[in-house]
Design a protein around this motif. Structure first.
Motif, short mmCIF file in Angstrom:
data_model
loop_
_atom_site.label_atom_id
_atom_site.label_comp_id
_atom_site.label_asym_id
_atom_site.label_seq_id
_atom_site.Cartn_x
_atom_site.Cartn_y
_atom_site.Cartn_z
N UNK A 166 28.25 48.15 -30.52
CA UNK A 166 29.13 49.15 -31.09
C UNK A 166 28.91 50.51 -30.44
N UNK A 167 29.87 51.40 -30.62
CA UNK A 167 29.64 52.80 -30.28
C UNK A 167 28.54 53.32 -31.20
N UNK A 168 27.69 54.16 -30.69
CA UNK A 168 26.53 54.57 -31.47
C UNK A 168 26.89 55.33 -32.75
N UNK A 169 28.10 55.85 -32.85
CA UNK A 169 28.50 56.58 -34.06
C UNK A 169 28.97 55.66 -35.18
N UNK A 170 29.18 54.38 -34.86
CA UNK A 170 29.75 53.48 -35.87
C UNK A 170 28.83 53.29 -37.06
N UNK A 171 27.54 53.14 -36.82
CA UNK A 171 26.60 52.96 -37.93
C UNK A 171 26.66 54.14 -38.88
N UNK A 172 26.73 55.33 -38.33
CA UNK A 172 26.79 56.53 -39.16
C UNK A 172 28.06 56.55 -40.00
N UNK A 173 29.20 56.18 -39.39
CA UNK A 173 30.46 56.19 -40.12
C UNK A 173 30.43 55.19 -41.27
N UNK A 174 29.83 54.02 -41.03
CA UNK A 174 29.73 53.00 -42.08
C UNK A 174 28.79 53.47 -43.18
N UNK A 175 27.63 53.99 -42.79
CA UNK A 175 26.63 54.37 -43.78
C UNK A 175 27.04 55.56 -44.64
N UNK A 176 27.94 56.39 -44.12
CA UNK A 176 28.42 57.53 -44.88
C UNK A 176 29.75 57.26 -45.59
N UNK A 177 30.20 56.00 -45.54
CA UNK A 177 31.40 55.61 -46.26
C UNK A 177 32.70 56.02 -45.62
N UNK A 178 32.65 56.45 -44.37
CA UNK A 178 33.89 56.87 -43.70
C UNK A 178 34.64 55.68 -43.11
N UNK A 231 35.06 51.39 -43.53
CA UNK A 231 34.74 50.16 -44.26
C UNK A 231 34.49 49.05 -43.25
N UNK A 232 33.30 48.46 -43.24
CA UNK A 232 32.99 47.43 -42.23
C UNK A 232 33.79 46.15 -42.45
N UNK A 233 34.14 45.51 -41.34
CA UNK A 233 34.83 44.22 -41.41
C UNK A 233 33.83 43.11 -41.73
N UNK A 234 34.36 41.91 -41.98
CA UNK A 234 33.48 40.76 -42.22
C UNK A 234 32.55 40.55 -41.03
N UNK A 235 33.10 40.65 -39.82
CA UNK A 235 32.30 40.45 -38.61
C UNK A 235 31.23 41.52 -38.47
N UNK A 249 35.14 43.35 -49.50
CA UNK A 249 36.50 42.87 -49.78
C UNK A 249 37.01 43.41 -51.10
N UNK A 250 36.13 43.53 -52.09
CA UNK A 250 36.53 44.08 -53.37
C UNK A 250 36.96 45.54 -53.23
N UNK A 251 36.24 46.29 -52.40
CA UNK A 251 36.62 47.69 -52.15
C UNK A 251 37.97 47.74 -51.47
N UNK A 252 38.19 46.86 -50.50
CA UNK A 252 39.46 46.83 -49.78
C UNK A 252 40.63 46.53 -50.71
N UNK A 253 40.35 45.76 -51.76
CA UNK A 253 41.40 45.39 -52.70
C UNK A 253 41.67 46.41 -53.79
N UNK A 254 40.83 47.47 -53.84
CA UNK A 254 41.03 48.48 -54.88
C UNK A 254 42.29 49.29 -54.63
N UNK A 255 42.59 49.56 -53.38
CA UNK A 255 43.76 50.37 -53.02
C UNK A 255 44.65 49.51 -52.15
N UNK A 256 45.80 49.10 -52.66
CA UNK A 256 46.67 48.19 -51.94
C UNK A 256 48.07 48.80 -51.85
N UNK A 257 48.57 48.97 -50.64
CA UNK A 257 49.91 49.51 -50.47
C UNK A 257 50.94 48.54 -51.04
N UNK A 258 51.99 49.12 -51.66
CA UNK A 258 53.05 48.28 -52.22
C UNK A 258 53.64 47.36 -51.16
#
Length: 281
Positions: free
Chosen positions: A38-50, A52-56, A79-88
């Motif tokens: 990964x790009x070295x900034x990805x871990x930071x983005x995930x850990x700070x909630x910016x 949402x990590x994929x299954x992979x 996946x539960x977080x992803x399902x909290x906000x669902x576009x119509x």
């Protein structure tokens, strides 16, 4: 994608959990990113909630941190977080009938419904003609598949819970909803008459919040439905939001109580509904 505070908080909590896993493994964020490609900034983005990590992403994170046994649980959380906000558009792409059918299990298992509507008459209290007009508007605005007749039939069938089982319904509508013309005068007259009829059911309480009522903290908010104390569904213009955090559910319960306190019930509420019918001419 836009998100509510609840979605962001859930992302942040998952990120902190992944951060703890990484630190317990002895890896730096840069080292984990290098191992995962990964790009070295990805871990930071995930850990700070910016991000949402994929299954992979989660599988890779768990593998390199030596906790593969936690991957399934972490993926389910994401996946539960992803399902909290669902576009119509996402929920309606298979048609409106599927949306109506998907709600049936939630309605059947709920005992206490609390509904606040600042847009339209709540679906459980709608006539077929009113529902048809509402869903036709959705089809037009969002270019969803046109299965309105089938969707209306499912919604009408769902209304059996008003008269069966251990269900209770507390409904609040803003007075201007009674005057919002949907489907024409004939449709509105039928709908408002039906609202008076349904309000007489033992299981149903209908409150109308008058337009001239002094308001403290009970300001109009987004339309929402509370399903027991387990879940709140919020209707946004572009999306459907599911709230499950107990603290936020309590916030919606408090808001419902405040709005209930300024609503009119019984004969005064019927007078407002009758006045709306009379205004149709």
């Amino acid at each position: 994608m836009p998100s509510s505070s609840s979605v962001q908080q859930a992302r942040h909590a998952l990120g902190q959990r992944l951060r703890e896993i990484r630190k317990d493994s002895g890896l730096t964020a840069r080292a984990l990113a290098a191992l995962a490609g990964w790009h070295e900034s990805k871990c930071s983005r995930v850990e700070h909630g910016r991000t949402l990590p994929s299954d992979a992403d989660i599988r890779s994170w768990a593998m390199h941190c030596g906790v593969q046994e936690q991957a399934a649980d972490l993926i389910a959380t994401a996946r539960n977080i992803d399902g909290m906000y669902v576009e119509w558009r996402r929920t309606e792409r298979a048609g409106l009938k599927a949306v109506q059918e998907a709600a049936l299990p939630l309605f059947e298992r709920t005992h206490r419904f609390r509904m606040y509507q600042s847009w339209v008459i709540p679906g459980l209290l709608q006539t077929a003609a009113y529902t048809t007009a509402v869903l036709n508007t959705i089809v037009s605005l969002r270019q969803t598949p046109d299965d309105v007749a089938e969707a209306v039939a499912v919604r009408m069938e769902r209304q059996h819970i008003l008269r069966s089982g251990d269900h209770r319904f507390a409904v609040l509508v803003e007075e201007w909803v009674l005057h919002t013309m949907i489907g024409g005068a004939g449709v509105m007259a039928g709908q408002l008459g039906h609202l008076i009829s349904v309000a007489s059911l033992p299981s149903v309480s209908v409150g109308v919040i008058p337009m001239g009522a002094p308001r403290g903290s009970g300001w109009p908010v987004e339309s929402f439905t509370m399903y027991d104390d387990a879940q709140v569904n919020v209707e946004l213009v572009s999306a459907h939001l599911t709230i499950t955090q107990p603290r936020e559910i309590r916030d919606y319960a408090a808001s419902f109580n405040e709005l209930s306190a300024i609503a009119l019930y019984g004969a005064p509420a019927r007078s407002l509904i009758t006045a709306a019918i009379d205004a149709l001419g």
